[in-house]
Scaffold this motif. Structure first.
Motif, PDB file in Angstrom:
ATOM      1  N   SER A   1     -10.647 -14.282   1.932  1.00 22.13           N
ATOM      2  CA  SER A   1      -9.690 -13.263   1.509  1.00 22.13           C
ATOM      3  C   SER A   1     -10.124 -12.617   0.208  1.00 22.13           C
ATOM      4  N   ASN A   2     -10.334 -11.309   0.224  1.00 17.76           N
ATOM      5  CA  ASN A   2     -10.648 -10.575  -0.997  1.00 17.76           C
ATOM      6  C   ASN A   2      -9.456 -10.537  -1.932  1.00 17.76           C
ATOM      7  N   ALA A   3      -8.251 -10.570  -1.401  1.00 19.36           N
ATOM      8  CA  ALA A   3      -7.053 -10.548  -2.240  1.00 19.36           C
ATOM      9  C   ALA A   3      -7.011 -11.765  -3.149  1.00 19.36           C
ATOM     10  N   GLN A   4      -7.402 -12.923  -2.620  1.00 17.01           N
ATOM     11  CA  GLN A   4      -7.422 -14.125  -3.446  1.00 17.01           C
ATOM     12  C   GLN A   4      -8.464 -14.014  -4.544  1.00 17.01           C
ATOM     13  N   GLU A   5      -9.608 -13.423  -4.241  1.00 20.86           N
ATOM     14  CA  GLU A   5     -10.647 -13.244  -5.251  1.00 20.86           C
ATOM     15  C   GLU A   5     -10.183 -12.281  -6.340  1.00 20.86           C
ATOM     16  N   GLU A   6      -9.497 -11.201  -5.938  1.00 17.20           N
ATOM     17  CA  GLU A   6      -8.977 -10.242  -6.913  1.00 17.20           C
ATOM     18  C   GLU A   6      -7.930 -10.892  -7.802  1.00 17.20           C
ATOM     19  N   ALA A   7      -7.077 -11.725  -7.226  1.00 15.52           N
ATOM     20  CA  ALA A   7      -6.048 -12.414  -8.009  1.00 15.52           C
ATOM     21  C   ALA A   7      -6.696 -13.327  -9.039  1.00 15.52           C
ATOM     22  N   LYS A   8      -7.772 -14.012  -8.658  1.00 13.17           N
ATOM     23  CA  LYS A   8      -8.472 -14.888  -9.599  1.00 13.17           C
ATOM     24  C   LYS A   8      -9.042 -14.075 -10.752  1.00 13.17           C
TER      25      LYS A   8
ATOM     26  N   PRO B   1      15.124   0.749 -12.732  1.00 17.43           N
ATOM     27  CA  PRO B   1      14.665   1.923 -13.481  1.00 17.43           C
ATOM     28  C   PRO B   1      13.347   2.420 -12.895  1.00 17.43           C
ATOM     29  N   SER B   2      13.265   3.734 -12.700  1.00 12.65           N
ATOM     30  CA  SER B   2      12.075   4.313 -12.075  1.00 12.65           C
ATOM     31  C   SER B   2      11.543   5.462 -12.917  1.00 12.65           C
ATOM     32  N   PHE B   3      10.227   5.576 -12.947  1.00 13.69           N
ATOM     33  CA  PHE B   3       9.540   6.590 -13.744  1.00 13.69           C
ATOM     34  C   PHE B   3       8.457   7.215 -12.882  1.00 13.69           C
ATOM     35  N   ASP B   4       8.145   8.502 -13.140  1.00 17.73           N
ATOM     36  CA  ASP B   4       7.088   9.121 -12.352  1.00 17.73           C
ATOM     37  C   ASP B   4       5.715   9.004 -13.008  1.00 17.73           C
ATOM     38  N   GLN B   5       5.669   8.514 -14.265  1.00 17.52           N
ATOM     39  CA  GLN B   5       4.392   8.229 -14.898  1.00 17.52           C
ATOM     40  C   GLN B   5       4.589   7.277 -16.071  1.00 17.52           C
ATOM     41  N   GLU B   6       3.508   6.617 -16.433  1.00 11.67           N
ATOM     42  CA  GLU B   6       3.504   5.675 -17.536  1.00 11.67           C
ATOM     43  C   GLU B   6       2.880   6.322 -18.769  1.00 11.67           C
ATOM     44  N   ILE B   7       3.001   5.664 -19.904  1.00  8.52           N
ATOM     45  CA  ILE B   7       2.261   6.094 -21.086  1.00  8.52           C
ATOM     46  C   ILE B   7       0.832   5.599 -20.883  1.00  8.52           C
ATOM     47  N   LYS B   8      -0.083   6.530 -20.730  1.00  5.26           N
ATOM     48  CA  LYS B   8      -1.473   6.210 -20.386  1.00  5.26           C
ATOM     49  C   LYS B   8      -2.081   5.191 -21.348  1.00  5.26           C
ATOM     50  N   GLY B   9      -2.735   4.205 -20.777  1.00  5.21           N
ATOM     51  CA  GLY B   9      -3.409   3.178 -21.549  1.00  5.21           C
ATOM     52  C   GLY B   9      -2.546   1.980 -21.895  1.00  5.21           C
ATOM     53  N   ASN B  10      -1.224   2.101 -21.756  1.00  2.00           N
ATOM     54  CA  ASN B  10      -0.327   1.005 -22.129  1.00  2.00           C
ATOM     55  C   ASN B  10       0.153   0.186 -20.936  1.00  2.00           C
ATOM     56  N   VAL B  11      -0.096   0.686 -19.735  1.00  2.00           N
ATOM     57  CA  VAL B  11       0.269  -0.024 -18.509  1.00  2.00           C
ATOM     58  C   VAL B  11      -1.014  -0.275 -17.729  1.00  2.00           C
ATOM     59  N   ALA B  12      -1.185  -1.514 -17.300  1.00  6.77           N
ATOM     60  CA  ALA B  12      -2.355  -1.880 -16.501  1.00  6.77           C
ATOM     61  C   ALA B  12      -1.909  -2.149 -15.068  1.00  6.77           C
ATOM     62  N   PHE B  13      -2.838  -2.065 -14.146  1.00  4.44           N
ATOM     63  CA  PHE B  13      -2.517  -2.182 -12.729  1.00  4.44           C
ATOM     64  C   PHE B  13      -3.348  -3.278 -12.080  1.00  4.44           C
ATOM     65  N   GLY B  14      -2.769  -3.901 -11.075  1.00  2.00           N
ATOM     66  CA  GLY B  14      -3.452  -4.937 -10.312  1.00  2.00           C
ATOM     67  C   GLY B  14      -2.942  -4.924  -8.888  1.00  2.00           C
ATOM     68  N   THR B  15      -3.299  -5.945  -8.147  1.00  3.17           N
ATOM     69  CA  THR B  15      -2.902  -6.062  -6.746  1.00  3.17           C
ATOM     70  C   THR B  15      -2.006  -7.272  -6.571  1.00  3.17           C
ATOM     71  N   ASP B  16      -0.936  -7.096  -5.829  1.00  4.99           N
ATOM     72  CA  ASP B  16       0.023  -8.166  -5.552  1.00  4.99           C
ATOM     73  C   ASP B  16       0.110  -8.335  -4.039  1.00  4.99           C
ATOM     74  N   THR B  17      -0.151  -9.545  -3.558  1.00  4.68           N
ATOM     75  CA  THR B  17      -0.074  -9.829  -2.120  1.00  4.68           C
ATOM     76  C   THR B  17       0.918 -10.956  -1.830  1.00  4.68           C
ATOM     77  N   LYS B  18       1.832 -11.220  -2.757  1.00  3.03           N
ATOM     78  CA  LYS B  18       2.728 -12.380  -2.646  1.00  3.03           C
ATOM     79  C   LYS B  18       3.688 -12.318  -1.470  1.00  3.03           C
ATOM     80  N   ILE B  19       4.056 -11.124  -1.003  1.00  2.00           N
ATOM     81  CA  ILE B  19       5.056 -11.056   0.070  1.00  2.00           C
ATOM     82  C   ILE B  19       4.449 -10.705   1.428  1.00  2.00           C
ATOM     83  N   GLY B  20       3.134 -10.871   1.555  1.00  2.00           N
ATOM     84  CA  GLY B  20       2.505 -10.704   2.858  1.00  2.00           C
ATOM     85  C   GLY B  20       1.797  -9.378   3.068  1.00  2.00           C
TER      86      GLY B  20
END
Length: 161
Positions: free
Chosen positions: A17-24, A97-116
């Motif tokens: 699973s590549n998802a597990q490798e990305e999580a690591k 709470p929902s936003f259409d954009q973040e303050i650039k550079g202050n929010v990081a992104f990743g992958t979540d596969t916890k719910i299938g």
């Protein structure tokens, strides 16, 4: 039939699973603000700790920030990093709470596969605290993104007050 079942089992156990490798990889990332689990537990409320450090989700419609209409900036509840501006907030009807954009550079992104299935997870780029997820069903007139954020992960600071 037994041979087919046996081959299927072999295939399942040999899949990587590549998802597990990305999580690591994301788990090993270091952040500017890094504390022990015990330190976070003493500094955060139980709800903040559950969401920010354990990637939990608060109940929908439970945050007072859903109805916040004043101008200001939403900061990380763990480290005070500014994350979202009030002018980028919109009512998505989802209960968070929902936003259409973040303050650039202050929010990081990743992958979540916890719910299938795979979702794009958001976390504070300074301390790594879990914020929520970003989806492609936001306002088309702007970015088309919906940053669906746990209110307990945020502190609102009004402008000029």
């Amino acid at each position: 039939m037994k041979k087919i079942a046996f081959l299927l089992l072999i295939c399942l156990f040999n899949c990587k699973s590549n998802a597990q490798e990305e999580a690591k990889k994301s788990d090993s990332k270091t952040f500017e603000i890094s504390k022990t689990d015990a330190e976070w537990k003493t500094e955060l409320s139980d709800k903040e700790y559950y969401v920010l450090r354990k990637a939990g989700t608060e109940r929908p419609f439970s945050s007072s920030l859903n109805n916040e209409k004043r101008a200001g900036v939403y900061h990380c509840a763990a480290c005070d990093t500014p994350l979202f501006k009030s002018e980028d907030k919109f009512d998505s009807g989802t209960g968070w709470p929902s936003f259409d954009q973040e303050i650039k550079g202050n929010v990081a992104f990743g992958t979540d596969t916890k719910i299938g299935y795979t979702r794009d997870e958001e976390h504070c780029a300074t301390c790594g605290g879990h914020l929520g997820h970003v989806f492609n069903d936001g306002p088309k007139a702007t970015t088309g993104k919906r940053h669906c954020i746990n209110g307990v992960a945020l502190n609102f600071k009004p402008s000029n007050e």
